[in-house]
Design a protein around this motif. Structure first.
Motif, PDB file in Angstrom:
ATOM      1  N   ASP A  85      -3.939  -8.366  -2.867  1.00 49.90           N
ATOM      2  CA  ASP A  85      -4.095 -10.067  -2.141  1.00 49.90           C
ATOM      3  C   ASP A  85      -3.653 -11.142  -3.677  1.00 49.90           C
ATOM      4  O   ASP A  85      -3.007 -12.041  -3.355  1.00 49.90           O
ATOM      5  CB  ASP A  85      -5.788 -10.278  -1.850  1.00 49.90           C
ATOM      6  N   ARG A  86      -4.154 -10.235  -4.848  1.00 51.33           N
ATOM      7  CA  ARG A  86      -3.771 -10.903  -6.115  1.00 51.33           C
ATOM      8  C   ARG A  86      -2.532 -11.613  -6.098  1.00 51.33           C
ATOM      9  O   ARG A  86      -1.904 -12.603  -6.045  1.00 51.33           O
ATOM     10  CB  ARG A  86      -4.206 -10.539  -7.454  1.00 51.33           C
ATOM     11  N   LEU A  87      -1.277 -10.597  -5.577  1.00 52.97           N
ATOM     12  CA  LEU A  87       0.102 -10.465  -5.734  1.00 52.97           C
ATOM     13  C   LEU A  87       0.347 -11.867  -4.996  1.00 52.97           C
ATOM     14  O   LEU A  87       1.042 -12.735  -4.947  1.00 52.97           O
ATOM     15  CB  LEU A  87       1.212  -9.657  -5.323  1.00 52.97           C
ATOM     16  N   LEU A  88      -0.171 -11.430  -3.821  1.00 54.31           N
ATOM     17  CA  LEU A  88       0.255 -12.377  -2.912  1.00 54.31           C
ATOM     18  C   LEU A  88      -0.282 -13.972  -2.513  1.00 54.31           C
ATOM     19  O   LEU A  88       0.568 -14.964  -2.151  1.00 54.31           O
ATOM     20  CB  LEU A  88      -0.452 -11.518  -1.169  1.00 54.31           C
ATOM     21  N   THR A  89      -1.500 -13.717  -3.281  1.00 56.23           N
ATOM     22  CA  THR A  89      -1.263 -15.240  -4.040  1.00 56.23           C
ATOM     23  C   THR A  89      -1.273 -16.373  -4.801  1.00 56.23           C
ATOM     24  O   THR A  89      -1.184 -17.474  -4.547  1.00 56.23           O
ATOM     25  CB  THR A  89      -4.085 -15.098  -4.292  1.00 56.23           C
ATOM     26  N   ALA A  90      -0.132 -15.404  -6.015  1.00 54.78           N
ATOM     27  CA  ALA A  90       0.783 -15.711  -6.680  1.00 54.78           C
ATOM     28  C   ALA A  90       1.855 -16.372  -6.471  1.00 54.78           C
ATOM     29  O   ALA A  90       2.324 -17.256  -6.288  1.00 54.78           O
ATOM     30  CB  ALA A  90       1.076 -15.018  -7.590  1.00 54.78           C
ATOM     31  N   TRP A  91       2.670 -15.537  -5.552  1.00 57.55           N
ATOM     32  CA  TRP A  91       3.650 -15.877  -4.999  1.00 57.55           C
ATOM     33  C   TRP A  91       2.914 -16.763  -3.236  1.00 57.55           C
ATOM     34  O   TRP A  91       4.824 -17.544  -2.913  1.00 57.55           O
ATOM     35  CB  TRP A  91       3.985 -14.446  -3.923  1.00 57.55           C
ATOM     36  N   ALA A 138       0.603  -1.286  -0.331  1.00 58.30           N
ATOM     37  CA  ALA A 138       0.066  -0.098  -0.244  1.00 58.30           C
ATOM     38  C   ALA A 138       0.500   1.056  -0.104  1.00 58.30           C
ATOM     39  O   ALA A 138       0.454   2.640  -0.787  1.00 58.30           O
ATOM     40  CB  ALA A 138      -0.635   0.182   1.211  1.00 58.30           C
ATOM     41  N   ALA A 139       1.753   1.101   0.743  1.00 57.11           N
ATOM     42  CA  ALA A 139       2.986   2.020   0.998  1.00 57.11           C
ATOM     43  C   ALA A 139       3.604   2.804  -0.506  1.00 57.11           C
ATOM     44  O   ALA A 139       3.539   3.653  -1.099  1.00 57.11           O
ATOM     45  CB  ALA A 139       3.323   2.004   1.566  1.00 57.11           C
ATOM     46  N   ASP A 178      -7.600   1.954  -4.984  1.00 56.60           N
ATOM     47  CA  ASP A 178      -7.446   0.718  -4.065  1.00 56.60           C
ATOM     48  C   ASP A 178      -6.265  -0.277  -4.041  1.00 56.60           C
ATOM     49  O   ASP A 178      -6.960  -0.575  -5.746  1.00 56.60           O
ATOM     50  CB  ASP A 178      -8.893   0.233  -3.426  1.00 56.60           C
ATOM     51  N   PRO A 179      -5.473   0.012  -3.595  1.00 55.46           N
ATOM     52  CA  PRO A 179      -3.821  -1.093  -3.348  1.00 55.46           C
ATOM     53  C   PRO A 179      -4.280  -2.625  -3.081  1.00 55.46           C
ATOM     54  O   PRO A 179      -3.611  -3.423  -3.912  1.00 55.46           O
ATOM     55  CB  PRO A 179      -3.344  -0.452  -3.038  1.00 55.46           C
ATOM     56  N   ALA A 180      -5.427  -3.004  -2.553  1.00 56.42           N
ATOM     57  CA  ALA A 180      -5.471  -3.854  -2.026  1.00 56.42           C
ATOM     58  C   ALA A 180      -5.753  -5.563  -2.824  1.00 56.42           C
ATOM     59  O   ALA A 180      -5.446  -5.869  -2.254  1.00 56.42           O
ATOM     60  CB  ALA A 180      -6.559  -3.874  -0.451  1.00 56.42           C
ATOM     61  N   PRO A 181      -6.757  -5.169  -3.220  1.00 57.06           N
ATOM     62  CA  PRO A 181      -6.816  -6.227  -4.333  1.00 57.06           C
ATOM     63  C   PRO A 181      -5.997  -6.823  -5.420  1.00 57.06           C
ATOM     64  O   PRO A 181      -5.770  -7.510  -5.325  1.00 57.06           O
ATOM     65  CB  PRO A 181      -7.977  -6.198  -4.658  1.00 57.06           C
ATOM     66  N   TYR A 182      -5.051  -5.772  -5.292  1.00 54.47           N
ATOM     67  CA  TYR A 182      -3.587  -5.910  -6.439  1.00 54.47           C
ATOM     68  C   TYR A 182      -3.036  -6.846  -5.287  1.00 54.47           C
ATOM     69  O   TYR A 182      -1.990  -7.830  -5.902  1.00 54.47           O
ATOM     70  CB  TYR A 182      -3.319  -5.033  -7.054  1.00 54.47           C
TER      71      TYR A 182
END
Length: 226
Positions: A38-44, A21-22, A32-36
């Motif tokens: 979530d998607r990145l962390l799911t991928a990782w 977010a920062a 809103d950066p939160a969905p992005y």
């Protein structure tokens, strides 16, 4: 990460979300950066990963912090760290290209301008070779941060950055490759790295990581070929 079942215990997802977010705010994002995140962390956190996990992401981000004074655009370098292995299949060769393409789609949606998006994608593609051109300070910072694991302490295998844990995780990612074929391929990679005039291009990396990384690479090569 433990040693090494694939259980990703080396990164705090909430801390990573706050960091994303920062960084997104610093990059000028207006959505809103939160969905992005979530998607990145799911991928990782995909199950085929053993080394290229959120623990690796957190480690690279920590190294980016150390090297940020060297980079012309630390925010672009940090965004590139988030995307550099966002697409990862150990049995495919186009991971960096697909990761760069993901950045090219996601960052404009988030509100990041075209110039920084292009720089992030360029940096992600640079991790194919880890060979930035002289004066490419952003590329030097990202590549050094990504390769810093090579300087891990071999005598401390339980440390997340230790070289022994790194090599075990890499082998686990390539568990589908027979032992002899893996040894041959891995030895070729090690020889290629050792043949480089410099593994690390930033002043910090050269001073702190070059010598231990070369020792680790040479010792692993000797083990594989003896």
């Amino acid at each position: 990460m433990d040693t090494h079942t694939g259980t990703d215990t080396g990164a705090d997802p909430d801390a990573l979300r706050r960091r994303w977010a920062a960084t997104a705010a610093a990059a000028g994002a207006d959505r809103d950066p939160a969905p992005y995140a979530d998607r990145l962390l799911t991928a990782w956190a995909e199950p085929q990963r053993r080394y290229h996990t959120t623990a690796h992401l957190a480690d690279v981000l920590a190294r980016v912090d150390v090297l940020a004074p060297h980079a012309a655009d630390p925010t672009a370098v940090e965004l590139a760290a988030w995307f550099h292995d966002a697409v990862y299949r150990p049995d495919r060769s186009e991971n960096e290209e697909r990761s760069a393409a993901l950045a090219e789609r996601a960052l404009p949606e988030l509100g990041v301008d075209a110039a920084r998006t292009a720089e992030v994608a360029r940096l992600v593609r640079l991790t194919v070779t880890h060979d930035p051109a002289p004066g490419d300070t952003n590329g030097e910072a990202l590549c050094d941060a990504d390769l810093a694991v090579l300087a891990g302490r071999p005598e401390d295998p339980d440390h997340p950055g230790a070289y022994a844990a790194y090599t075990a995780a890499v082998r686990a990612e390539y568990a589908f490759v027979p032992d002899e074929a893996f040894r041959t391929g891995r030895a070729a990679v090690l020889r290629q790295l050792l043949a480089l005039p410099r593994l690390f291009r930033t002043p910090y990396g050269a001073a702190h990581w070059e010598a231990p990384a070369r020792r680790n690479l040479a010792a692993e090569l000797d083990t594989l070929t003896s």
